[in-house]
Design an enzyme around this catalytic site. Structure first.
Site, PDB file in Angstrom:
ATOM      1  N   ARG A  35      -1.126  27.229  -5.052  1.00  0.00           N
ATOM      2  CA  ARG A  35      -1.335  28.668  -4.812  1.00  0.00           C
ATOM      3  C   ARG A  35      -0.313  29.243  -3.842  1.00  0.00           C
ATOM      4  O   ARG A  35       0.079  30.412  -3.961  1.00  0.00           O
ATOM      5  CB  ARG A  35      -2.749  28.907  -4.307  1.00  0.00           C
ATOM      6  CG  ARG A  35      -3.743  28.726  -5.435  1.00  0.00           C
ATOM      7  CD  ARG A  35      -5.134  29.062  -5.025  1.00  0.00           C
ATOM      8  NE  ARG A  35      -5.967  29.127  -6.210  1.00  0.00           N
ATOM      9  CZ  ARG A  35      -7.286  29.022  -6.194  1.00  0.00           C
ATOM     10  NH1 ARG A  35      -7.925  28.845  -5.054  1.00  0.00           N
ATOM     11  NH2 ARG A  35      -7.972  29.104  -7.305  1.00  0.00           N
ATOM     12  N   LYS A 197     -20.282  25.777 -23.487  1.00  0.00           N
ATOM     13  CA  LYS A 197     -21.316  26.722 -23.919  1.00  0.00           C
ATOM     14  C   LYS A 197     -20.777  27.914 -24.693  1.00  0.00           C
ATOM     15  O   LYS A 197     -19.800  28.537 -24.278  1.00  0.00           O
ATOM     16  CB  LYS A 197     -22.040  27.263 -22.693  1.00  0.00           C
ATOM     17  CG  LYS A 197     -22.898  26.234 -22.012  1.00  0.00           C
ATOM     18  CD  LYS A 197     -23.606  26.883 -20.853  1.00  0.00           C
ATOM     19  CE  LYS A 197     -24.635  25.953 -20.256  1.00  0.00           C
ATOM     20  NZ  LYS A 197     -25.241  26.544 -19.067  1.00  0.00           N
ATOM     21  N   GLY A 353     -10.390  28.607 -16.662  1.00  0.00           N
ATOM     22  CA  GLY A 353     -11.293  27.476 -16.472  1.00  0.00           C
ATOM     23  C   GLY A 353     -10.679  26.115 -16.711  1.00  0.00           C
ATOM     24  O   GLY A 353      -9.543  25.847 -16.345  1.00  0.00           O
ATOM     25  N   GLY A 376     -11.878  32.797 -13.235  1.00  0.00           N
ATOM     26  CA  GLY A 376     -12.821  33.888 -13.475  1.00  0.00           C
ATOM     27  C   GLY A 376     -12.111  35.184 -13.830  1.00  0.00           C
ATOM     28  O   GLY A 376     -12.543  35.923 -14.717  1.00  0.00           O
TER      29      GLY A 376
HETATM   30  P1  AMP Z   1     -16.377  25.468 -19.882  1.00  0.00           P
HETATM   31  O1  AMP Z   1     -16.492  25.514 -18.399  1.00  0.00           O
HETATM   32  O2  AMP Z   1     -17.434  26.191 -20.618  1.00  0.00           O
HETATM   33  O3  AMP Z   1     -14.968  25.805 -20.364  1.00  0.00           O
HETATM   34  O4  AMP Z   1     -16.637  23.955 -20.287  1.00  0.00           O
HETATM   35  C1  AMP Z   1     -15.802  22.921 -19.901  1.00  0.00           C
HETATM   36  C2  AMP Z   1     -16.571  21.640 -20.006  1.00  0.00           C
HETATM   37  O5  AMP Z   1     -16.996  21.454 -21.327  1.00  0.00           O
HETATM   38  C3  AMP Z   1     -15.769  20.421 -19.642  1.00  0.00           C
HETATM   39  O6  AMP Z   1     -16.262  19.903 -18.432  1.00  0.00           O
HETATM   40  C4  AMP Z   1     -16.029  19.461 -20.794  1.00  0.00           C
HETATM   41  O7  AMP Z   1     -16.359  18.152 -20.370  1.00  0.00           O
HETATM   42  C5  AMP Z   1     -17.216  20.085 -21.484  1.00  0.00           C
HETATM   43  N1  AMP Z   1     -17.301  19.707 -22.903  1.00  0.00           N
HETATM   44  C6  AMP Z   1     -16.366  19.826 -23.822  1.00  0.00           C
HETATM   45  N2  AMP Z   1     -16.793  19.293 -24.986  1.00  0.00           N
HETATM   46  C7  AMP Z   1     -18.032  18.833 -24.785  1.00  0.00           C
HETATM   47  C8  AMP Z   1     -19.010  18.176 -25.604  1.00  0.00           C
HETATM   48  N3  AMP Z   1     -18.746  17.879 -26.877  1.00  0.00           N
HETATM   49  N4  AMP Z   1     -20.191  17.849 -25.040  1.00  0.00           N
HETATM   50  C9  AMP Z   1     -20.440  18.143 -23.764  1.00  0.00           C
HETATM   51  N5  AMP Z   1     -19.570  18.764 -22.938  1.00  0.00           N
HETATM   52  C10 AMP Z   1     -18.383  19.113 -23.448  1.00  0.00           C
END
Ligand code: AMP
Length: 395
Positions: A35, A197, A353, A376
């Protein structure tokens, strides 16, 4: 859009909102300089113009003045990176600060104490912003990571510099990169969305559907779509209450002529562990007791093929649990495909992210066009929101 290139800083004191919210170890030493390095070009331009720089930032989440959150701890690291001995003053408002600013000579850099030692910063307090504004002639916002907050130093303060406010290089590059992807982009435009998610990405999907040609959906969020379409997903992560929404997204995509690419096969495991037993199965036929944790080989080929055809690429979210080596392959393959497409002339933006952590971890950061610095803030821009820190400079 006014940037620091629109100003000559000779004999001027630039008041720069930087993001020096860096990680420190237990000895209060900076463990990641990214940063500070990101803010350097802006500071150097101002000093080279013949001006001086007053830096303000937050560090951590203090509830009041706390030694471990003092920006004094980063003075040495900042001096090394910037190449100038950075001066420090133990507050960000008040007489002592104003005196330190008045004493500042051209070519010098002054770092103010943590803005969040005053609760008025996060509250966006106008009186506090009035005091902060006394610390410079021209206001420069270069803190993309905080641009989605309407805090005193990121947004409210701009009102006190009606004709003398601008974006620093970092923030203007972030805005330009996103405009390249979602504005008049070269087609085909492909968005790769992964992560855990669907719910956290819905607004992003809705906002970008009008601007893209291909939507690759991978990672944990893909199972909600697969289940909604009648697939057996075993123990894979799923948001059951979002199945209707997933179908609605697929319908909208079809209406808008966006081609959606979902995984066709998956590496599944008998537990959420790097030591788990694994097998590759059809994405619609995951056995009970098994959970999908990475994209399968056919999926990797398919996704890579789409990416190779793309001229503009946005990547947000890993397509597997890349933190565990056993389930990192899909995410690495995406990184390879995006890097190859970039080498062939595509514009690629990675942001928002965990995909940023993934590209850094696997060494792709230099092989894509732009890696966003603000998780974010980037997500909110992808959602089509107006960020207060950006609006305040534009107005
Ligand atoms: P996000 O913060 O929503 O971008 O999610 C990122 C996280 O999603 C990472 O820590 C990954 O380990 C998790 N992730 C990706 N694919 C899977 C999966 N098939 N099952 C569970 N977690 C997952």
């Amino acid at each position: 859009m006014k940037t620091i290139d629109d100003f000559n800083f000779e004999d001027k004191k630039a008041l720069i909102r930087v993001d020096f919210n860096v990680p420190l170890n237990e000895n209060l030493e900076v463990t990641d300089l990214t940063r500070i390095e990101a803010a350097k070009p802006t500071i150097v331009k101002i000093l080279e113009d013949g001006g001086s720089a007053v830096l303000m930032s937050h560090l951590g989440r203090p509830s009041g003045p706390e030694e471990k959150f003092s920006l004094k701890n980063i003075v040495d690291a900042a001096s090394d990176v910037i190449g100038v001995q950075v001066k420090f003053v133990g507050d960000c408002v008040g007489e002592e600060v104003q005196q330190a600013v008045a004493d500042l000579q051209n070519g010098e850099v002054l770092l103010l104490e943590n803005l969040r030692f005053h609760k008025e910063e996060k509250a966006g307090d106008k009186d506090f912003a009035t005091e902060l504004a006394k610390n410079g002639d021209i206001y420069v916002n270069d803190a993309f990571g905080s641009a989605h907050r309407a805090h005193a130093s990121t947004a409210i303060i701009a009102d006190f510099f009606p004709d003398k406010k601008c974006f620093g290089y970092l923030l203007s590059k972030e805005i330009e990169s996103l405009q390249k992807v979602l504005g008049s982009s070269e087609k085909p435009v492909t968005a790769i969305l992964g992560g855990s998610k669907v719910s956290s990405k819905i607004t992003v999907i809705e906002n970008i559907l009008d601007k893209i040609d291909h939507l690759i959906i991978g990672g944990g969020m893909s199972f909600t779509f697969v289940k909604a379409m009648g697939g057996q997903i075993g123990n894979s992560i799923c948001e059951d209450d979002k199945q209707d929404l997933a179908l609605e997204i697929l319908k909208q995509a079809e209406e808008k002529g966006v081609k959606v690419h979902l995984p066709v096969d998956v590496v599944c495991a008998d537990s959420f562990s790097n030591d788990a037993n694994t097998q590759v199965v059809d994405i619609k036929a995951i056995p009970d007791g098994w959970e999908g944790l990475d994209a399968g080989p056919k999926t990797n080929v398919g996704f890579s093929f789409v990416i190779a055809q793309s001229k503009t690429i946005l990547w947000n979210g890993p397509v597997g649990v890349f933190e565990m080596p056993k389930f990192a392959k899909g995410t690495i393959e995406i990184g390879n495909a995006v890097a190859d497409a970039t080498a062939e002339g595509a514009f690629s933006l990675v942001g928002g992210g965990d995909s940023v952590a993934a590209v850094k971890q696997f060494g792709f950061a230099d092989k894509v066009s732009y890696v966003s610095t603000g998780g974010g803030a980037m997500l909110e821009m992808l959602e089509g929101k107006t960020l207060p820190g950006i609006a305040a400079i534009m107005s």
